[in-house]
Design an enzyme around this catalytic site. Structure first.
Site, PDB file in Angstrom:
ATOM      1  N   HIS A  39       0.764  -1.302   0.003  1.00  0.00           N
ATOM      2  CA  HIS A  39       0.085   0.164   0.040  1.00  0.00           C
ATOM      3  C   HIS A  39       0.805   1.284   0.046  1.00  0.00           C
ATOM      4  CE1 HIS A  39       1.066   0.068   4.297  1.00  0.00           C
ATOM      5  NE2 HIS A  39       0.619  -0.981   4.502  1.00  0.00           N
ATOM      6  N   HIS A  42       3.979   1.378   2.192  1.00  0.00           N
ATOM      7  CA  HIS A  42       5.193   0.644   1.389  1.00  0.00           C
ATOM      8  C   HIS A  42       5.676   1.480   0.169  1.00  0.00           C
ATOM      9  CE1 HIS A  42       2.662  -3.016   3.029  1.00  0.00           C
ATOM     10  NE2 HIS A  42       3.773  -3.172   3.614  1.00  0.00           N
ATOM     11  N   LYS A 155       5.468   2.698  12.127  1.00  0.00           N
ATOM     12  CA  LYS A 155       3.835   1.922  12.479  1.00  0.00           C
ATOM     13  C   LYS A 155       4.352   0.951  13.448  1.00  0.00           C
ATOM     14  CE  LYS A 155       1.265  -0.368  10.228  1.00  0.00           C
ATOM     15  NZ  LYS A 155       0.939  -1.585  11.091  1.00  0.00           N
ATOM     16  N   SER A 191      -2.256  -0.288   6.832  1.00  0.00           N
ATOM     17  CA  SER A 191      -1.874  -1.531   7.104  1.00  0.00           C
ATOM     18  C   SER A 191      -2.314  -2.637   6.138  1.00  0.00           C
ATOM     19  CB  SER A 191      -2.332  -1.900   8.720  1.00  0.00           C
ATOM     20  OG  SER A 191      -2.062  -3.329   8.786  1.00  0.00           O
ATOM     21  N   ARG A 193      -3.542  -5.215   7.226  1.00  0.00           N
ATOM     22  CA  ARG A 193      -4.616  -5.797   7.505  1.00  0.00           C
ATOM     23  C   ARG A 193      -5.820  -4.981   7.345  1.00  0.00           C
ATOM     24  NH1 ARG A 193      -0.221  -7.816  10.980  1.00  0.00           N
ATOM     25  NH2 ARG A 193      -0.397 -10.135  11.080  1.00  0.00           N
TER      26      ARG A 193
END
Length: 288
Positions: A39, A42, A155, A191, A193
């Protein structure tokens, strides 16, 4: 190679040969270790690596040894084609996608790297063995890539601190570079997730950032009590029906020594909260 020529490599020996050749040509090597499903967070790391280094490697490996037996290894999101597209757009030279046997040829009968105290607090307390898996796989990736620099997001602040200690203790020549948290417009930390959050949980998860901001505002207004600062953040998260707090802690931003009374001069608030089966982490420096 230009930004549209990212090459997928699956064999560690091939990658080592490529980086050895790059180093022989006087190039610096940058590594961005990821677990894929890339994402914008990154992307910010890859762009930073591209700006600093001559040859950029992104690893895409969902590392089984950092997941516990009841955690989400099997369901962790994966999208190789999208990862390749993002790497190409950000200028990565190589996307390294090994399989488990490539990095763990002896399976669980392996050699491990462990940073003792730092790996047992905060996330390490509720995820035993997690940071051993992280430190081990990153060590392998550093050795394979021969990276001069490796880029990680803040993070995962505990991870970043552990890896800095690891390379210092082991005498690795690689410099670990931390990059700021990238957030959605509404404050949610990016994230992989997040995609697994239900619409309702996605809204509830915004309480993490709000709670951190409330604690920071309280600290900047003069509050130094660790208990009161944590209570301030917790009060916001407790309003969310599906939120289950794993921990909220305050630690020194440099050492990660846990603060129990006075927050000190460089406090960092860290938290982990579950929304259903999705565990999210976030953190914020409370000092200006």
């Amino acid at each position: 190679m230009n930004s549209h020529d990212t090459r997928i490599i699956r064999d560690s020996k091939v990658l080592s040969s490529m980086t050895r050749s790059a180093i022989a040509e006087g190039k610096t090597v940058g590594l961005v270790p990821t677990m894929g499903y890339l994402h914008e967070g990154h992307a910010s790391l890859i762009r930073a690596a591209r700006a600093k280094c001559d040859f950029v490697v992104v690893s895409d490996f969902v590392n089984p040894t950092q997941f516990g037996p009841t955690e989400d290894y099997a369901t962790y999101p994966r999208d190789e084609a999208a990862d390749l597209a993002l790497c190409a757009a950000c200028g990565a030279d190589v996307l390294f996608i090994p399989d488990v046997a490539m990095l763990y040829p002896n399976g669980q009968d392996s050699t491990w790297v462990e940073v003792s105290r730092l790996g047992t607090i905060l996330c390490g307390a509720s995820r035993p063995g997690h940071f051993r898996g992280v430190a081990t796989v990153v060590t392998k990736l550093l050795m394979i890539s021969r990276a001069d620099y490796a880029f990680f997001g803040e993070k995962d602040y505990q991870q970043l601190t552990i890896l800095r200690r690891m390379v210092a203790d082991l005498g690795s020549p690689c410099e670990i570079i931390g990059m700021p948290i990238v957030r959605e417009a509404d404050g949610l930390a990016l994230s992989s997730r997040n995609v697994r959050l239900t619409p309702a949980s996605r809204i509830e998860a915004l309480a993490l950032h709000r709670g951190l901001e409330m604690a920071r505002d309280s600290y900047l207004a003069g509050e130094r009590s660790v208990q009161k600062l944590i209570a301030t953040a917790q009060s916001e998260i407790d309003l969310q029906p599906d939120a289950k707090i794993d921990y909220i802690s305050i630690a020194d931003a440099d050492t990660l020594d846990i603060s129990t009374d006075d927050a000190g001069s460089r406090p960092l608030m860290l938290m982990a909260v579950r929304f259903g089966s999705v565990r999210l982490i976030d953190n914020m420096k409370l000092f200006a």
